[in-house]
Design a protein around this motif. Structure first.
Motif, PDB file in Angstrom:
ATOM      1  N   MET A 203       0.800  -1.220   0.000  1.00  0.00           N
ATOM      2  CA  MET A 203       0.000   0.000   0.000  1.00  0.00           C
ATOM      3  C   MET A 203       0.842   1.284   0.000  1.00  0.00           C
ATOM      4  SD  MET A 203      -2.872  -1.369  -0.358  1.00  0.00           S
ATOM      5  CE  MET A 203      -3.829   0.125  -0.369  1.00  0.00           C
ATOM      6  N   THR A 204       2.143   1.175   0.241  1.00  0.00           N
ATOM      7  CA  THR A 204       2.990   2.370   0.252  1.00  0.00           C
ATOM      8  C   THR A 204       4.020   2.363  -0.877  1.00  0.00           C
ATOM      9  OG1 THR A 204       4.503   1.402   1.885  1.00  0.00           O
ATOM     10  CG2 THR A 204       2.695   2.755   2.736  1.00  0.00           C
ATOM     11  N   GLN A 205       3.825   1.505  -1.852  1.00  0.00           N
ATOM     12  CA  GLN A 205       4.739   1.457  -2.996  1.00  0.00           C
ATOM     13  C   GLN A 205       4.894   2.818  -3.658  1.00  0.00           C
ATOM     14  OE1 GLN A 205       4.253  -1.617  -5.996  1.00  0.00           O
ATOM     15  NE2 GLN A 205       3.003  -2.767  -4.541  1.00  0.00           N
ATOM     16  N   HIS A 206       3.793   3.553  -3.715  1.00  0.00           N
ATOM     17  CA  HIS A 206       3.799   4.855  -4.373  1.00  0.00           C
ATOM     18  C   HIS A 206       4.701   5.877  -3.674  1.00  0.00           C
ATOM     19  CE1 HIS A 206       0.863   5.357  -1.146  1.00  0.00           C
ATOM     20  NE2 HIS A 206       1.085   6.661  -1.246  1.00  0.00           N
ATOM     21  N   CYS A 207       5.141   5.583  -2.464  1.00  0.00           N
ATOM     22  CA  CYS A 207       5.980   6.524  -1.714  1.00  0.00           C
ATOM     23  C   CYS A 207       7.408   6.571  -2.250  1.00  0.00           C
ATOM     24  CB  CYS A 207       5.981   6.176  -0.226  1.00  0.00           C
ATOM     25  SG  CYS A 207       4.364   6.371   0.557  1.00  0.00           S
ATOM     26  N   GLY A 208       7.819   5.547  -2.971  1.00  0.00           N
ATOM     27  CA  GLY A 208       9.083   5.565  -3.671  1.00  0.00           C
ATOM     28  C   GLY A 208      10.337   5.496  -2.822  1.00  0.00           C
ATOM     29  N   LEU A 209      10.402   4.536  -1.903  1.00  0.00           N
ATOM     30  CA  LEU A 209      11.636   4.368  -1.153  1.00  0.00           C
ATOM     31  C   LEU A 209      11.901   2.903  -0.910  1.00  0.00           C
ATOM     32  CD1 LEU A 209      11.298   4.347   2.516  1.00  0.00           C
ATOM     33  CD2 LEU A 209       9.577   5.716   1.419  1.00  0.00           C
ATOM     34  N   SER A 210      13.138   2.606  -0.592  1.00  0.00           N
ATOM     35  CA  SER A 210      13.518   1.227  -0.298  1.00  0.00           C
ATOM     36  C   SER A 210      12.977   0.839   1.071  1.00  0.00           C
ATOM     37  CB  SER A 210      15.038   1.081  -0.297  1.00  0.00           C
ATOM     38  OG  SER A 210      15.553   1.376  -1.567  1.00  0.00           O
ATOM     39  N   ASN A 211      12.678  -0.436   1.224  1.00  0.00           N
ATOM     40  CA  ASN A 211      12.144  -0.914   2.494  1.00  0.00           C
ATOM     41  C   ASN A 211      12.534  -2.364   2.673  1.00  0.00           C
ATOM     42  OD1 ASN A 211       9.902  -2.692   1.354  1.00  0.00           O
ATOM     43  ND2 ASN A 211       9.443  -0.712   0.416  1.00  0.00           N
ATOM     44  N   ARG A 212      12.338  -2.837   3.891  1.00  0.00           N
ATOM     45  CA  ARG A 212      12.578  -4.248   4.165  1.00  0.00           C
ATOM     46  C   ARG A 212      11.665  -4.689   5.289  1.00  0.00           C
ATOM     47  NH1 ARG A 212      18.290  -5.684   5.529  1.00  0.00           N
ATOM     48  NH2 ARG A 212      17.453  -7.240   6.917  1.00  0.00           N
ATOM     49  N   ILE A 213      11.354  -5.963   5.288  1.00  0.00           N
ATOM     50  CA  ILE A 213      10.555  -6.571   6.337  1.00  0.00           C
ATOM     51  C   ILE A 213      11.469  -7.535   7.069  1.00  0.00           C
ATOM     52  CG2 ILE A 213       8.592  -8.064   6.841  1.00  0.00           C
ATOM     53  CD1 ILE A 213       7.279  -6.914   4.262  1.00  0.00           C
ATOM     54  N   ASP A 214      11.686  -7.269   8.345  1.00  0.00           N
ATOM     55  CA  ASP A 214      12.564  -8.109   9.150  1.00  0.00           C
ATOM     56  C   ASP A 214      11.734  -8.965  10.090  1.00  0.00           C
ATOM     57  OD1 ASP A 214      15.192  -7.278   8.304  1.00  0.00           O
ATOM     58  OD2 ASP A 214      14.728  -5.347   9.203  1.00  0.00           O
ATOM     59  N   GLY A 215      11.759 -10.283   9.861  1.00  0.00           N
ATOM     60  CA  GLY A 215      11.068 -11.215  10.744  1.00  0.00           C
ATOM     61  C   GLY A 215      11.820 -11.354  12.058  1.00  0.00           C
ATOM     62  N   VAL A 216      11.090 -11.711  13.091  1.00  0.00           N
ATOM     63  CA  VAL A 216      11.673 -11.815  14.427  1.00  0.00           C
ATOM     64  C   VAL A 216      11.594 -13.253  14.916  1.00  0.00           C
ATOM     65  CG1 VAL A 216      11.539 -11.009  16.814  1.00  0.00           C
ATOM     66  CG2 VAL A 216      11.001  -9.438  14.944  1.00  0.00           C
TER      67      VAL A 216
END
Length: 129
Positions: A65-78
């Motif tokens: 839903m935030t793809q349009h924001c245009g920045l790199s991201n990551r999902i870190d599992g715990v």
């Protein structure tokens, strides 16, 4: 060592005299002024911020839903739990505001804070998940 671990290590070993706005925990750091938190053969990281915490599926939805924001991201599992942190990397003021505003408007209960992270972690750990 993972990129996340190296970035966190850089946060802990910050030089004594750092230009204003270049502190390791600054959410937006100017590459023209600041040294990178991490620089390797495949990636250079100037800023790194956790912005949401919840299940892996919830973090994937935020990413979508935030793809349009245009920045790199990551999902870190715990630790093998259904718990993850959504991190944004090398944000500008605009891209950071875009992601944080979307989270605040649509899923404020997933906004990241150390307290929320600890609460969710302890809750899942006590349930054995």
């Amino acid at each position: 060592m993972s990129v996340l671990a190296m970035a966190l290590l850089a946060l802990a070993v910050e030089p004594a005299s750092v230009p204003a706005g270049c502190e390791a925990d600054s959410p937006v750091r100017d590459p023209q002024v600041c040294e990178p938190l991490y620089s390797g053969p495949d990636i250079t990281i100037y800023s790194f911020e956790s912005v949401a915490v919840g299940s892996v599926a919830e973090m994937k939805r935020i990413r979508e839903m935030t793809q349009h924001c245009g920045l790199s991201n990551r999902i870190d599992g715990v630790g093998g739990m259904d718990l993850a942190v959504y991190d944004i990397v090398d944000a500008t003021n605009e891209s950071r505001a875009c992601v944080r505003d979307w989270i605040e408007e649509n899923v404020p209960d997933l906004s990241f804070s150390e307290e929320r992270f600890n609460e969710k972690f302890e809750s899942l750990a006590s349930q054995g998940k």
